[in-house]
Design an enzyme around this catalytic site. Structure first.
Site, PDB file in Angstrom:
ATOM      1  N   LYS A 161      58.938  88.979  84.907  1.00  0.00           N
ATOM      2  CA  LYS A 161      60.112  88.423  84.237  1.00  0.00           C
ATOM      3  C   LYS A 161      61.309  88.334  85.174  1.00  0.00           C
ATOM      4  O   LYS A 161      62.020  87.319  85.208  1.00  0.00           O
ATOM      5  CB  LYS A 161      60.478  89.284  83.023  1.00  0.00           C
ATOM      6  CG  LYS A 161      59.560  89.125  81.847  1.00  0.00           C
ATOM      7  CD  LYS A 161      60.083  89.917  80.648  1.00  0.00           C
ATOM      8  CE  LYS A 161      59.204  89.700  79.415  1.00  0.00           C
ATOM      9  NZ  LYS A 161      59.701  90.445  78.243  1.00  0.00           N
ATOM     10  N   ASP A 186      65.358  97.572  75.278  1.00  0.00           N
ATOM     11  CA  ASP A 186      64.888  97.495  73.896  1.00  0.00           C
ATOM     12  C   ASP A 186      64.501  98.841  73.312  1.00  0.00           C
ATOM     13  O   ASP A 186      63.877  98.891  72.258  1.00  0.00           O
ATOM     14  CB  ASP A 186      63.709  96.520  73.782  1.00  0.00           C
ATOM     15  CG  ASP A 186      62.561  96.886  74.707  1.00  0.00           C
ATOM     16  OD1 ASP A 186      62.637  97.943  75.368  1.00  0.00           O
ATOM     17  OD2 ASP A 186      61.587  96.121  74.772  1.00  0.00           O
ATOM     18  N   CYS A 241      51.556 116.032  57.081  1.00  0.00           N
ATOM     19  CA  CYS A 241      50.777 116.194  55.848  1.00  0.00           C
ATOM     20  C   CYS A 241      50.779 114.911  55.023  1.00  0.00           C
ATOM     21  O   CYS A 241      49.802 114.612  54.335  1.00  0.00           O
ATOM     22  CB  CYS A 241      51.335 117.357  55.027  1.00  0.00           C
ATOM     23  SG  CYS A 241      50.929 118.967  55.738  1.00  0.00           S
TER      24      CYS A 241
END
Length: 929
Positions: A484, A532, A588
């Site tokens: 990029k 991000d 749980c």
């Protein structure tokens, strides 16, 4: 030729996906679909849009609208490219000078999105042209044209938008007709809450479980399902609610209904609404339609409304905008505003702002265009899709505080000395994704680091994927697979050949501190964050605080955006404001008591990681590290037993009681037995420990509130989801052992017929923990697993030579639809959801939740980058007044804008008295999206 061929193949594949049934190209629009949804995207795909004016603001709007995926965009401009256009129109070059702006922009605009038909109209704007479109956007237009074409559009039901920027001020106007239906006002997912109790009363009161606030407001409507006892609620239509508290609301008269027993879900029903707009001619006179957005200058938008009208009068008379920093022209503009105010009668006319607007009106500033262009394009999307609440009807925005602070401002502001400052800057950009691309575009247009001593360093470790193309506008299909940072750097150098930029592929973390060390940071003027994750932002913030470097921070979440400038010694820094708030799901809940699809998806992700990644990695560590067993034993008996047991099972052949396959048939066998274990046996064991009629020590039903009573599933080879699980699980299991699989359902069914499924009998000795605290207490007490662990140690030491074949762990990849990863996640999650009667999620929704995908759209990204670069202009000048800076929060879906002064650093008590804290914690009340 190879590039041309790859583009041709890409376009053909796109055509195939889009033709015939009108399907949306989910690979291309992936992140945007999580913002808009399929229905809105389909509506947009039928809309034709006209954008008039191809200077900096017009091309910004066109870029965002084309990326969004409407049917067609026509760009209109009669003008020829001039030198001044190159400072803001990023698709024009020196070679275009003297040529039509619309025609010269066409090729670059068309390349943004192969799904959108883009055309140029170099002729004049007229009524015949306008009547061909569903949405018309005017930029760089006269007030006479705005009135004339606005009245035409209003009478013909054409959505009409005016956008304009003049220097450091911007204007936006919307008229979507006499009556416009908004199908989804905010775009948020419908609220769904579990019910604890419903009273027999008039009105009935609904009490929700206390694991999360219900999030409903007065007037919201809900439908009920799965209510036991008071079953009448399940059969009535949407019921309007009245807010009582964060965990309760009232509904209709329930006094004649049956007594409530247990269970139930209340789900919000989104309501459409009708909005009425005034045509521009009428709206000009309506002060109530002006929207305030900056708490640092509460009334300025009303002055700007008059000032923009006055600018049009000035231009009509003088045939030009006011001259830069001309006092006589400023006085003339102010006189026109005063005349207009005789009718409007504003009490607080901001005459200084009018004069400053006159001084700077000839400016065409890329960051201003980015912000107003992002907002305007979002209004186009609303007009085409019916999604989100439109602007009603005027919005004004200014960043006049970007000018030199009063004591530093000369009578004639020297733009040339400031430009030299910009060009000398050395900046570090972290991230070259969506925000990074937009920042680099703005950097190139304003000339940041483009001088002899200037420089930009950009780093991003990611490579371009197809899903990036929809919002990371510097990338094209032929760039897929490339770094990029390198592609982005090359693209902006074409916009401004004077840019001096170096691209890195490093992750910014402690491992890269040898590269980004003290000397590197001390050579910088500032840092921009386009990250991000909160963790990465916090780390970068700490490095900036450590070296006293200013930081520009921005983030998006769908239509929501946030920006912040961190100025050493002046404002508080960005820190992990959420550090004390955890959204982790209790173990749980995941293991035994899920009640939302998010729980089953996280459980499926955990299953994937454990079966196909962590266990194979542990096997490989065991095979190459002689100290692995002893190191694992130090983690505690329970964890060691799970890890070492998994290693032994993975290495021991199935004939000897292990789970190592030797053939594809073994993989299918394993997948079928795993299905039986998790969707039948484990549920039967849970119900043995806690029967459906179980009551707590207080006499209340155990299976109530957030605990949904499950039921076991019975395997059916004709059930699509059952088979999808087996196919995906078997192929993934085969992969980690190097065994080739297949999708041939007939062949797999033939193998399944030979699988022996052992009978299961629940055990009374099994203990199932109800809470995480109970689980931790049992861990602290120790266990009786020592003998089993010792047995495992002996088996592992004796049975498997270190030369055994290593396994192939799988890293989860959500965007490759051929790798079985999302196939497994969707099937595993939805089967568990069926166990607990939780509504299933489709593949698209499952991918977003399980893949932790951040919804994203180009409009928000452009707006955030624009605001960040306006703050950059202040930093470059060295502004030292906190009143010069702005922290921004906005939501384009509902026209929510809050610009406010940043907070000061926190004080602390030191030896020398009150001191300013250099390491502040960013306020947890202000979320960074």
């Amino acid at each position: 030729r190879s590039v041309l061929f790859s583009q041709t193949v890409y376009l053909l594949s796109v055509w195939c996906k889009m033709s015939g049934n009108g399907n949306i190209d989910e690979g291309f629009y992936s992140r945007q679909l999580y913002v808009l949804g399929h229905e809105a995207m389909h509506r947009m795909g039928t809309a034709s849009v006209l954008i008039a004016g191809m200077r900096g603001l017009g091309v910004e709007i066109a870029k965002n609208v084309i990326l969004s995926g409407v049917k067609s965009v026509t760009v209109q401009d009669e003008g020829q490219t001039a030198w001044a256009d190159l400072s803001s129109q990023f698709f024009l070059k020196e070679s275009h000078l003297g040529q039509n702006r619309a025609a010269c922009s066409l090729q670059q605009l068309s390349a943004l999105n192969p799904h959108v038909q883009v055309s140029a109209h170099p002729g004049p704007l007229n009524e015949d042209l306008i009547l061909k479109f569903q949405v018309v956007v005017l930029t760089d237009s006269s007030l006479d044209d705005q009135r004339r074409f606005g009245d035409l559009c209003h009478s013909r039901g054409i959505k009409f938008i005016v956008a304009d920027t003049k220097g450091l001020c911007g204007q936006l106007f919307c008229d979507f007709g006499k009556e416009f239906e908004v199908l989804d006002q905010d775009g948020e997912m419908p609220v769904s809450v579990m019910i604890q109790h419903v009273s027999k009363d008039n009105p009935g009161v609904v009490v929700c479980t206390d694991d999360q606030k219900h999030g409903l407001t007065d007037g919201s409507k809900v439908v009920f399902s799965e209510v036991q006892g008071m079953t009448e609620l399940n059969n009535i239509g949407p019921v309007e609610i009245k807010f009582l508290s964060s965990y309760s609301f009232s509904i209709c008269d329930t006094s004649a209904f049956n007594e409530y027993k247990r269970g139930g879900v209340a789900t919000e029903v989104k309501q459409s609404c009708l909005i009425h707009f005034k045509p521009l001619t009428e709206a000009l006179q309506d002060q109530d339609l002006l929207k305030m957005n900056d708490f640092g200058k509460i009334a300025r938008h009303k002055t700007l409304h008059l000032a923009f009208q006055a600018l049009h009068s000035f231009v009509k008379k003088e045939q030009q905008l006011p001259r830069s920093w001309s006092q006589s022209d400023a006085d003339s503009l102010l006189a026109i505003v005063r005349e207009l105010n005789k009718v409007t009668q504003l009490e607080n006319l901001d005459e200084a702002a009018v004069q400053t607007l006159s001084y700077t009106a000839q400016g065409d500033l890329a960051p201003m265009n980015a912000f107003i262009g992002g907002l305007a394009a979002q209004e186009v999307i609303k007009a085409c899709s019916g999604k989100f609440t439109p602007l009603q009807q005027w919005l004004y925005f200014d960043a006049l505080e970007c000018l030199p602070e009063e004591e530093d401002r000369p009578i004639q502001f020297s733009r040339f000395s400031f430009q030299e400052k910009l060009e000398r800057q050395k900046y570090f950009l972290v991230g070259a994704g969506a925000i990074g691309c937009e920042l680099l575009k703005n950097f190139a247009l304003i000339g940041l680091g483009a001088g002899e001593n200037g420089h930009i360093t950009v780093t991003d470790m990611d490579f371009i994927e197809r899903s990036n193309l929809n919002r990371q506008f510097l990338f094209r299909s032929q760039d897929i697979g490339k770094p990029k940072s390198e592609v982005a750097a090359k693209a902006v150098c074409e916009m401004n050949p004077r840019m001096k930029i170096t691209a890195h592929q490093n992750r910014l973390d402690p491992d890269s501190e040898g590269v980004y060390d003290y000397n590197f940071f001390m050579g910088l003027n500032g840092v921009a964050a386009a990250l991000d994750t909160v963790e990465a932002r916090v780390y970068l913030d700490r490095r900036c605080v450590q070296h006293l470097k200013p930081l520009l921070e921005g983030g998006t979440l769908g239509t929501k955006g946030h920006t912040l400038a961190v100025v050493p010694h002046l404002t508080e820094s960005y820190e992990d404001g959420k550090s004390s708030f955890s959204d982790a799901i209790p173990l749980c809940t995941l293991r035994n008591f899920p009640h939302r699809i998010e729980h089953t998806l996280q459980w499926a992700r955990d299953q994937f990681e454990g079966l196909f990644k962590q266990t194979p990695e542990n096997v490989n560590l065991f095979l190459r590290d002689s100290a692995f067993v002893e190191r694992t034993l130090s983690h505690g008996d329970a964890e060691a037993l799970e890890i070492l047991g998994g290693v032994w099972n993975s290495l021991e052949g199935m004939a000897a009681g292990g789970q190592r396959p030797s053939s594809w048939e073994d993989c299918v066998n394993w997948a079928r037995l795993k299905w039986e274990t998790v969707y039948n046996n484990d549920i039967r064991q849970l119900l043995h420990c806690f029967p459906p009629d179980e009551v707590t020590s207080t006499g209340l039903p155990f299976w109530s509130g957030s605990k949904r009573c499950p039921h076991p599933l019975t395997f059916d080879p004709n059930n699509v989801t059952h088979m999808e699980y087996v196919v995906a699980a078997a192929n993934l299991y085969g992969h980690i052992y190097g065994i080739s699989g297949t999708r041939d359902l007939t062949a797999i069914r033939n193998i399944l017929e030979q699988v022996h499924v052992p009978p299961f009998t629940p055990k009374s000795t099994v203990k199932i923990h109800v809470t995480d605290e109970e689980m931790e207490e049992d861990k602290e007490r120790g266990s009786d697993d020592a003998a089993r662990l010792e047995d495992l140690k002996v088996k592992l030491a004796a049975s498997f030579p270190k030369s055994s074949t290593q396994l192939y762990p799988i890293d989860f990849e959500k965007d490759d639809d051929s790798n079985f990863h999302m196939d497994y996640i969707v099937a595993a999650s939805n089967l568990r959801a069926e166990n607990y009667d939780i509504p299933a999620a489709d593949r698209h929704q499952s991918k977003r939740i399980a893949g932790k995908i951040i919804p994203a759209i180009a409009t928000t990204t452009a707006a955030v980058a624009g605001l960040m670069c306006l703050e950059l202009l202040k930093l470059v000048q060295g502004h030292q007044k906190i009143t010069s800076y702005r922290t921004a929060y906005f939501n384009l879906a509902v026209q929510y804008f809050v610009l406010s002064l940043p907070s000061r650093p926190q004080d602390f008590e030191g030896i020398q008295g009150i001191q300013r804290n250099e390491k502040d914690i960013y306020s947890p009340k202000t979320e960074s999206f």
